[in-house]
Design an enzyme around this catalytic site. Structure first.
Site, mmCIF file in Angstrom:
data_model
loop_
_atom_site.group_PDB
_atom_site.id
_atom_site.type_symbol
_atom_site.label_atom_id
_atom_site.label_comp_id
_atom_site.label_asym_id
_atom_site.label_seq_id
_atom_site.Cartn_x
_atom_site.Cartn_y
_atom_site.Cartn_z
ATOM 1 N N GLY A 84 0.819 -1.192 0.000
ATOM 2 C CA GLY A 84 0.000 0.000 0.000
ATOM 3 C C GLY A 84 0.852 1.240 0.000
ATOM 4 O O GLY A 84 2.069 1.183 -0.185
ATOM 5 N N GLY A 85 0.212 2.386 0.241
ATOM 6 C CA GLY A 85 0.896 3.660 0.126
ATOM 7 C C GLY A 85 2.021 3.860 1.112
ATOM 8 O O GLY A 85 2.943 4.623 0.847
ATOM 9 N N GLY A 87 3.574 1.140 3.064
ATOM 10 C CA GLY A 87 4.369 -0.013 3.442
ATOM 11 C C GLY A 87 3.899 -1.307 2.806
ATOM 12 O O GLY A 87 2.977 -1.328 2.006
ATOM 13 N N VAL A 89 2.841 -5.420 3.671
ATOM 14 C CA VAL A 89 2.287 -6.225 4.763
ATOM 15 C C VAL A 89 2.495 -7.717 4.496
ATOM 16 O O VAL A 89 2.236 -8.207 3.393
ATOM 17 C CB VAL A 89 0.789 -5.944 4.954
ATOM 18 C CG1 VAL A 89 0.221 -6.788 6.081
ATOM 19 C CG2 VAL A 89 0.577 -4.467 5.260
ATOM 20 N N LYS A 104 3.568 -5.059 9.230
ATOM 21 C CA LYS A 104 3.652 -3.996 8.227
ATOM 22 C C LYS A 104 5.047 -3.397 8.258
ATOM 23 O O LYS A 104 5.491 -2.895 9.287
ATOM 24 C CB LYS A 104 2.624 -2.904 8.508
ATOM 25 C CG LYS A 104 2.764 -1.690 7.591
ATOM 26 C CD LYS A 104 1.767 -0.608 7.960
ATOM 27 C CE LYS A 104 1.997 0.645 7.132
ATOM 28 N NZ LYS A 104 1.024 1.712 7.470
ATOM 29 N N ASP A 201 -11.981 8.732 11.166
ATOM 30 C CA ASP A 201 -11.964 8.333 9.757
ATOM 31 C C ASP A 201 -12.685 7.006 9.555
ATOM 32 O O ASP A 201 -12.188 6.117 8.869
ATOM 33 C CB ASP A 201 -10.524 8.242 9.244
ATOM 34 C CG ASP A 201 -10.460 8.219 7.718
ATOM 35 O OD1 ASP A 201 -11.317 8.862 7.066
ATOM 36 O OD2 ASP A 201 -9.556 7.574 7.166
#
Length: 297
Positions: A84-85, A87, A89, A104, A201
């Site tokens: 992902g943006g 790191g 996983v 991660k 969020d």
């Protein structure tokens, strides 16, 4: 808010406001929840290099640490789950406890002293919350490598799909399917609010649907924007996902438990109708709709 040119389905995070998002201000929902871009046969294909705030190109730590490697003499990487943006996983085996965890690896370009300190504070907030409907975060660690240190986060290993993915693939959920999930999410938020943590969020992309004991279980993930409402000051830059943000977030006011309740209502609207409650021509326009526009129908 109005000055930020972002897509309506993006997380609003001003450049420099968060260490792990310091190189960009618009992260599509398709890359959430942090940090997975799921794949069925290995990692999702994404650019392995990112540009740090200093303008330097940093390689994905997954390029130097592969399946089979052991982190900090403890965690053996078993399976690549996604990239992902911020790191990469892996599923890993904790050789000290004999259990499986998710690891991660943080991008080196996002591992400056100030950024790691911010990440440490985020993890301390997440660890305050203990509930089956909240993803457990265990530890922040460092692995020394010839190419430089790699920071990593160990967390609960969860197998499932996000609510966002479920809605995209199957459309609106039936009330009978949604009702128990709502009860679980509400209980998870209540546990967070009981210790003063406001998520800020809550979106379908940050709700993971897993199976436990043969039954569906909703799990809240990604406390990267969370604040401690009990602190003397909990002011942080305006941030969130415009389609689900509460009015006080749009106005830059302090977040409270009500902020998460509002977001939950927006998530439920999406789950029942199959569409987001507000959709403007830009992220700023989307955010303003809950202040100036008619109620969603």
């Amino acid at each position: 808010v109005e000055a930020m040119p972002m897509c309506a389905g993006s997380r609003l995070a001003p450049v420099g406001a968060r260490g792990r998002d310091s190189w960009l201000s618009c992260r599509p929902l398709s890359s959430e929840p942090e940090p997975l871009a799921p794949s069925s046969a290995g990692a999702a294909t994404v650019d392995a290099a990112i540009v740090s705030a200093a303008g330097q190109v940093s390689r994905d730590p997954g390029d130097r640490l592969a399946v089979g490697a052991t982190l900090a003499g403890r965690y053996q990487l078993r399976r690549l789950l996604g990239r992902g943006g911020s790191g990469t996983v892996f599923e890993a085996h904790d050789q000290h406890l004999g259990t499986q965890v998710a690891i991660k690896l943080v991008h080196p370009g996002l591992a400056g002293a100030a950024q790691i300190e911010q990440l440490r504070l985020e993890l301390l907030l997440a660890r305050k919350v203990s509930h089956p409907a909240v993803c457990r975060v265990f530890d922040l660690g460092r692995h020394d490598h010839p190419d430089g240190p790699t920071w990593f986060i160990s967390m609960e290993l969860l197998e499932g799909e996000t609510l966002a993915a479920r809605l995209a693939q199957r459309g609106p959920l039936a009330v009978a399917e949604l009702a128990p999930l709502v009860a679980q999410i509400t209980a998870g938020l209540a546990a967070a609010h009981a210790v003063g943590v406001v998520h800020r969020d809550l979106t379908p992309a940050n709700i993971l649907l897993v199976t436990r004991h043969g039954r569906a279980q909703a799990v809240i993930t990604d406390f990267g924007l969370a604040v401690d409402a009990t602190a003397a000051t909990s002011d942080r830059p305006t941030a969130g996902t415009p389609a689900y943000m509460a009015p006080e977030q749009v106005l830059g006011q302090p977040a409270t438990a009500a902020t998460d309740v509002f977001a939950l209502g927006a998530v439920l609207f999406h789950a029942v109708t199959g569409t987001v409650p507000w959709q403007g021509a830009s992220a700023a326009a989307t955010a303003r709709l809950r202040l100036d526009g008619p109620p969603p129908r």
